[in-house]
Design an enzyme around this catalytic site. Sequence first.
Site, mmCIF file in Angstrom:
data_model
loop_
_atom_site.group_PDB
_atom_site.id
_atom_site.type_symbol
_atom_site.label_atom_id
_atom_site.label_comp_id
_atom_site.label_asym_id
_atom_site.label_seq_id
_atom_site.Cartn_x
_atom_site.Cartn_y
_atom_site.Cartn_z
ATOM 1 N N ARG A 183 0.805 -1.219 0.000
ATOM 2 C CA ARG A 183 0.000 0.000 0.000
ATOM 3 C C ARG A 183 0.846 1.281 0.000
ATOM 4 O O ARG A 183 0.569 2.198 -0.782
ATOM 5 C CB ARG A 183 -1.011 0.004 1.136
ATOM 6 N N THR A 184 1.865 1.330 0.822
ATOM 7 C CA THR A 184 2.668 2.551 0.862
ATOM 8 C C THR A 184 3.371 2.771 -0.472
ATOM 9 O O THR A 184 3.415 3.873 -1.008
ATOM 10 C CB THR A 184 3.707 2.484 2.004
ATOM 11 N N LYS B 190 23.341 -9.062 0.068
ATOM 12 C CA LYS B 190 23.899 -9.222 -1.270
ATOM 13 C C LYS B 190 25.399 -8.960 -1.294
ATOM 14 O O LYS B 190 26.027 -9.093 -2.324
ATOM 15 C CB LYS B 190 23.255 -8.222 -2.246
ATOM 16 N N ARG C 298 12.105 2.962 2.184
ATOM 17 C CA ARG C 298 11.473 2.135 3.227
ATOM 18 C C ARG C 298 12.503 1.078 3.608
ATOM 19 O O ARG C 298 13.101 0.454 2.734
ATOM 20 C CB ARG C 298 10.211 1.492 2.638
ATOM 21 N N HIS D 221 7.198 7.027 10.410
ATOM 22 C CA HIS D 221 6.513 6.936 9.131
ATOM 23 C C HIS D 221 5.852 8.302 8.909
ATOM 24 O O HIS D 221 4.637 8.449 9.051
ATOM 25 C CB HIS D 221 5.467 5.815 9.190
#
Lengths: 303, 432
Positions: free
Chosen positions: A54-55, A82, A104, A132
């Site tokens: 959603r964000t 990684k 995020r 947030h």
Amino acid sequence: MKDLVSIKDINREQIELILSTAASFKVVLQRDIKKVPALRGKTVVNLFFEPSTRTKTSFELAEKRLSTDVLNFSVPTSSVVKGETLLDTVRTIESYGVDYIVIRHSSSGVPHFISKNTHASVVNAGDGTNEHPTQALLDAFSILDKKETLEGLKIAIVGDVCHSRVAKSNIYLFSNFASEVRLVGPPTLVPEFKGYNVQYFNKIEDGIQGADVVMMLRIQSERMTKGFFPSTLEYASLWGLNSARLKLAKKDAIVMHPGPMNRGVEITSEVADSDQSIILEQVTNGLAVRMAVIYLLGRDNEQ
Amino acid sequence: MSNKIVIRDCRIVDVSQDIDSSGDIIIENNKVLDLVVHKPGLKPDYADFEVVEASGFMAMPGFIDIHTHLREPGFEHKETIATGTLAAIKGGFTSVCPMPNTNPVNDNPTVTTFIIKRAMKRGSCNVYPIGAITKGQNGEELAEMGMMLEAGCVAFSDDGKPVMNALVMKRALEYSKVFGVPLISHCEDMSLTAMGVMNEGYLATLLGLEGIPRSSEELIVSRDIMLAGYAGARLHIAHVSTRGSVDIIRRAKASGVQVTAETCPHYFTITEDAVKGYNTDAKVNPPLRCAEDIEAIKEGLRDGTIDVIATDHAPHHADEKVLEFDRAPSGISGLETALSLSLRLVDEGVLTYSDLCKKISYEPSKIFGIGKGTLKKGACADITIIDTKKEFIVSKSKLLSKGKNTPFEGMNLMGMPVAVVVKGKYINVLEL
């Protein structure tokens, strides 16, 4: 303002500017043609190190409505896995010549780290259990849709405040407006906010008594296995918002939830789908607020 | 330089002989031949000796760091025995005790021997390894303490990975009595620490970081003191960071438990505030605490509850610290700032120079049975010469350690070592 990494970094005036700009964009979003050319030629990277639907969707759509070019850079885990350092990831992305990085990450403080290491404007789309900011802004915007002012408003925030970046950004935002913030939940989930004017309630009945706004937080079952509370059943019975409990709040109280909801746990369907619920409006308003944030940061960069 | 040296006209501080007066230190064949305390009118003639003029400087028995990480073998990108011991003498330490969390772990005499041989070949100072308490530091089976002692270890610790099983710790303490050496406990209840990365409290909430409560340390301090008292064994508590730990240790000492304790300069100098801005150089375990803890630690140093100042020198490669705060490794590169930070305690009146000598040289030697920490006739000539008035600004780029991870970057400090004598060899550390 180059970045929006924390609500703590901005003042009331800046918050009000974002909210009034969002109001103009909301008008745009109600038109048939919903796109404005404001940021044509600018490039945004959505850098998501944590799964989000959603964000990310909300940001992406907001960016497109502003006519920016959008790049999505999703990494399911930390770059460390990684074998690349976060700094290298940021430098790589910066080399594309981007104007904005929307970030995020599951680790708190990553947007702060990135903002120190890039010329692009950084927007925090949620960092760990820290903040947030755009969610808090859209929550404020949604409240102001229904209430005249945030000043003196009784706002109950119920649930896992401890792990909720939404709750934290909201607490910081409301502190600019002398709202009466009440934190409700078991002590395992509600930390102390010494520097902020908040009240603490263990019982939801006490916490939402006479409230103007009841903001429910998502409860994660993962917290149960780690011993923050015994079961979702017990949680629902002690802190879930149902119609009977909602009656304790003011008659015109509004119910909010940042989503995704656990129906039957922190909120009953009856309440979630009631006239008092503005949960879907929050989603709609999120678009306008995120457009405003990106637009304003962009303008500052050019000055 | 010759094997006959005189350090002339310095202020000699040697707590082992209760000396604090100006004089000359005469060194011959790697040993302290004599101390000449100045008397009016007496001007000794030092023909045949190489004379080092040290007026205005202070000399103490060489510093001993009982809590160092040299990282070799296994983590040579962070530090090596060569670079770590060079950083040590730059910081005034003529002996260091490296912790066993290398790869492979120093849990057997082969690794101990490797470290000692490499230190002899490439090291700049004395190296006295600390062996692991349990095999692989896994907290399950006892490591070969006896054979490691024969190979040159001076104490045992599972530093960084506390022995969580109380029965294993009890047995280890009982077993260590054969040798009379202390077990060093890194006190941390891992179930309470969980995912914590900084001191638990309001600041952790504000930063959205998981906290480590003080009780995580204090529970194991209490547990191990009880076990050591019951076993009649020797226990040394590593890096005390909380007020509660100081209180517990003070009471234990009063009741006769054979417990000693150390703290590190960062725990009496800076608070958790250093973490603000997600500064990974201030991420350390145990975490930086608060002003009240600093006060208690200073009081513990003053009244003797805390016997030793150690560095917990924990170098990391710069790339490892440029990470998300919760993923960056814990540790501060401490050898080269320890003295200057400790001298602040003298400035503040918490310690005298003699006290400092005790905490950083005499007691470390005594607790670990190293036979140093003194300038008595015949003692090994390990000496640290300090300019207590020299001011400087801490700069990562000037550190000799490979680990540039210091939260003290940019800090104004006063007092630094100017030279050391290691086993009779004079080294001007300002030229390093």
